[in-house]
Scaffold this active site. Structure first.
Site, PDB file in Angstrom:
ATOM      1  NE  ARG A 250      -4.237  -1.141   0.033  1.00 24.14           N
ATOM      2  CZ  ARG A 250      -4.465  -2.455  -0.143  1.00 24.14           C
ATOM      3  NH1 ARG A 250      -3.511  -3.240  -0.564  1.00 24.14           N
ATOM      4  NH2 ARG A 250      -5.664  -2.945   0.068  1.00 24.14           N
TER       5      ARG A 250
ATOM      6  CB  SER B  16      -8.501  -0.103   4.710  1.00 25.64           C
ATOM      7  OG  SER B  16      -9.050  -1.240   4.122  1.00 25.64           O
TER       8      SER B  16
ATOM      9  CD  GLU C 147      -5.139   1.699   2.338  1.00 25.42           C
ATOM     10  OE1 GLU C 147      -5.072   2.055   1.151  1.00 25.42           O
ATOM     11  OE2 GLU C 147      -6.040   0.994   2.789  1.00 25.42           O
TER      12      GLU C 147
HETATM   13  N1  EPU Z   1     -12.168  -8.905  10.040  1.00 20.28           N
HETATM   14  C1  EPU Z   1     -12.770  -8.923  11.268  1.00 20.28           C
HETATM   15  N2  EPU Z   1     -13.518  -7.830  11.627  1.00 20.28           N
HETATM   16  C2  EPU Z   1     -13.693  -6.764  10.831  1.00 20.28           C
HETATM   17  C3  EPU Z   1     -13.050  -6.752   9.576  1.00 20.28           C
HETATM   18  C4  EPU Z   1     -12.293  -7.838   9.194  1.00 20.28           C
HETATM   19  O1  EPU Z   1     -12.641  -9.866  12.031  1.00 20.28           O
HETATM   20  O2  EPU Z   1     -14.392  -5.835  11.223  1.00 20.28           O
HETATM   21  C5  EPU Z   1     -11.386 -10.080   9.615  1.00 20.28           C
HETATM   22  C6  EPU Z   1     -12.089 -10.828   8.502  1.00 20.28           C
HETATM   23  O3  EPU Z   1     -13.029 -11.728   8.970  1.00 20.28           O
HETATM   24  C7  EPU Z   1     -10.939 -11.517   7.793  1.00 20.28           C
HETATM   25  C8  EPU Z   1      -9.787 -10.548   8.000  1.00 20.28           C
HETATM   26  O4  EPU Z   1     -10.142  -9.688   9.071  1.00 20.28           O
HETATM   27  O5  EPU Z   1     -10.615 -12.708   8.433  1.00 20.28           O
HETATM   28  C9  EPU Z   1      -9.472  -9.738   6.761  1.00 20.28           C
HETATM   29  O6  EPU Z   1     -10.603  -8.952   6.409  1.00 20.28           O
HETATM   30  P1  EPU Z   1     -10.914  -8.543   4.904  1.00 20.28           P
HETATM   31  O7  EPU Z   1     -10.904  -9.746   4.035  1.00 20.28           O
HETATM   32  O8  EPU Z   1     -12.134  -7.705   4.912  1.00 20.28           O
HETATM   33  O9  EPU Z   1      -9.677  -7.722   4.455  1.00 20.28           O
HETATM   34  P2  EPU Z   1      -8.841  -6.543   5.146  1.00 20.28           P
HETATM   35  O10 EPU Z   1      -7.507  -7.103   5.490  1.00 20.28           O
HETATM   36  O11 EPU Z   1      -9.611  -5.884   6.227  1.00 20.28           O
HETATM   37  C10 EPU Z   1      -7.743  -5.764   2.949  1.00 20.28           C
HETATM   38  C11 EPU Z   1      -7.566  -4.453   2.246  1.00 20.28           C
HETATM   39  C12 EPU Z   1      -8.860  -4.081   1.541  1.00 20.28           C
HETATM   40  C13 EPU Z   1      -9.252  -5.201   0.573  1.00 20.28           C
HETATM   41  C14 EPU Z   1      -9.416  -6.484   1.368  1.00 20.28           C
HETATM   42  C15 EPU Z   1      -9.746  -7.683   0.509  1.00 20.28           C
HETATM   43  C16 EPU Z   1      -5.899  -3.277   3.564  1.00 20.28           C
HETATM   44  C17 EPU Z   1      -5.631  -2.173   4.543  1.00 20.28           C
HETATM   45  N3  EPU Z   1      -7.177  -3.429   3.197  1.00 20.28           N
HETATM   46  O12 EPU Z   1      -8.720  -5.540   3.949  1.00 20.28           O
HETATM   47  O13 EPU Z   1      -8.639  -2.909   0.806  1.00 20.28           O
HETATM   48  O14 EPU Z   1     -10.459  -4.907  -0.082  1.00 20.28           O
HETATM   49  O15 EPU Z   1      -8.165  -6.779   2.048  1.00 20.28           O
HETATM   50  O16 EPU Z   1      -8.615  -8.170  -0.067  1.00 20.28           O
HETATM   51  O17 EPU Z   1      -4.973  -3.966   3.145  1.00 20.28           O
HETATM   52  C18 EPU Z   1      -8.649  -0.558   1.046  1.00 20.28           C
HETATM   53  O18 EPU Z   1      -7.443  -0.616   0.883  1.00 20.28           O
HETATM   54  O19 EPU Z   1      -9.265   0.538   1.220  1.00 20.28           O
HETATM   55  C19 EPU Z   1      -9.402  -1.787   1.065  1.00 20.28           C
HETATM   56  C20 EPU Z   1     -10.717  -1.824   1.319  1.00 20.28           C
END
Ligand code: EPU
Length: 348
Positions: A164, A238, A334
């Protein structure tokens, strides 16, 4: 080119903060950039380039130039039996570009469907989702250098791309304007669907050999289900990056919290979802005054009516302190906070 003095940025950022810019400039052709130094004292004014403003938080009025490069155009530059080099202008909508590539049988970007923003912003933040980062498909970036007033191509190897971030967001922030981006895409179908949520979704539909179209539609469905549309709920995706910690730290945390998800990051580090950390601290679907977290994702901060970015920043600082005090992890935003010095979350 449109140049307005003291104009509001409310429609230029998805948090919908009505900060103003000393000069708000809309360019529709790269050649217009060359006129900038003729009409404004560019050397003395800070410069901020925005795509859709979907990853920025203004905490005060901007004292310089806020520029939106709405250049359009997509073309195939070169092709061989295996791959295609595609060039897109910075102002193209990212999602529409991904869709165009899919329709033409140019593969590699389908996991990045529905990410808000423009093509020009993609390399700046090295956007990523569902196991793919744009860095994997980037070839080069054409920029206008606001110091030398020249255009040049920068190969991906010089962009310092990592999770990122890139040199466009650090050392070159405010010094260059991205005008075009070149991508190397595949003809072959090599779906990347190891990301647990994606795999689960496709498998549940009985899709065991997904096509790029299947992945595109699955990613769109997952994002629509989980993330708020900024038109209805102003937000910038995010708010924090997922923290990357040494393996030993992650193992210690996993002993205490066996359900904590972890993703390997290189050989000696682990990426922990900030959303999980925040939810564990009780921050999912919480509202404090005009600011809150999304009901289905704790990492997304929603503006419910704040007219100052400082209010959002104060809320984010509370989230930061909560995770820091509970897990000993210092989250990094981010979202691009403008000005950066406003981010001092350790101060109550
Ligand atoms: N989770 C929770 N609680 C929450 C949110 C997430 O327990 O409130 C857990 C989920 O259950 C899962 C894990 O955290 O096990 C990861 O969650 P998610 O798949 O939603 O992905 P993320 O790591 O929160 C990242 C990117 C997103 C992208 C998603 C999907 C970053 C900072 N964010 O989110 O990108 O859409 O992966 O690949 O790396 C963005 O950059 O704005 C963005 C939305």
């Amino acid at each position: 080119m449109q140049c307005e003095r003291g104009a509001t940025l409310e429609d230029w950022n998805t948090f919908r903060i009505p900060a103003t810019a000393a000069y708000r400039i809309l360019c529709t052709h790269p050649d217009e950039l060359q006129l900038l130094p003729e009409i404004l004292p560019t050397a003395e004014l800070p410069l901020l380039v925005l795509g859709n403003g979907s990853n920025v938080l203004f905490t005060e009025n901007y004292p310089g130039i806020v520029l939106r490069a709405s250049f359009r155009g997509i073309r195939c530059v070169e092709e061989d039996p295996d791959s295609i080099c595609v060039e897109a202008a910075a102002g193209e909508s990212w999602h529409e570009f991904v869709h165009t590539c899919l329709q033409r049988g140019w593969h590699g970007l389908e996991n990045l469907a529905l990410i808000p923003g423009t093509v020009g912003a993609a390399p700046v933040h090295n956007i990523g989702a569902y196991g793919v980062e744009v860095a994997q498909c980037l070839e080069s970036v054409r920029v206008w250098d606001s110091v030398t007033h020249e255009f040049r191509w920068i190969p991906t190897t010089e962009l310092a791309l990592s999770y990122r971030t890139s040199a466009l967001r650090t050392a070159w922030l405010g010094k260059v304007v991205v005008t075009h981006v070149r991508f190397r895409l595949r003809r072959a179908v090599q779906p990347s669907w190891d990301y647990p949520e994606l795999k689960e979704y496709l498998t549940a539909l009985g899709i065991l050999k997904p096509t790029p179209e299947d992945i595109f539609h699955a990613v769109c469905a997952l994002r629509r289900r989980k993330l708020p549309d900024p038109t209805d709920f102003p937000n910038a995706g995010s708010f924090f990056r997922n923290p990357i910690v040494p393996v030993e730290h992650a193992e210690e945390l996993q002993r205490r919290y066996p359900t904590m998800p972890c993703f390997p990051h290189g050989d000696s580090a682990v990426k922990i979802p900030a959303g999980w950390l925040l939810e564990h601290c009780g921050w999912k679907n919480i509202r404090r005054g005009n600011v809150g977290t999304w009901k289905r994702h704790a990492l997304v901060v929603i503006n419910h009516g704040a007219t100052s970015g400082r209010e959002i920043l104060r809320f984010a600082a509370t989230l930061w302190r909560s995770v820091y005090n509970y897990f000993g992890i210092a989250l990094e935003p981010e979202v691009l906070i403008v000005p950066a010095v406003a981010w001092q979350p350790w101060e109550d």
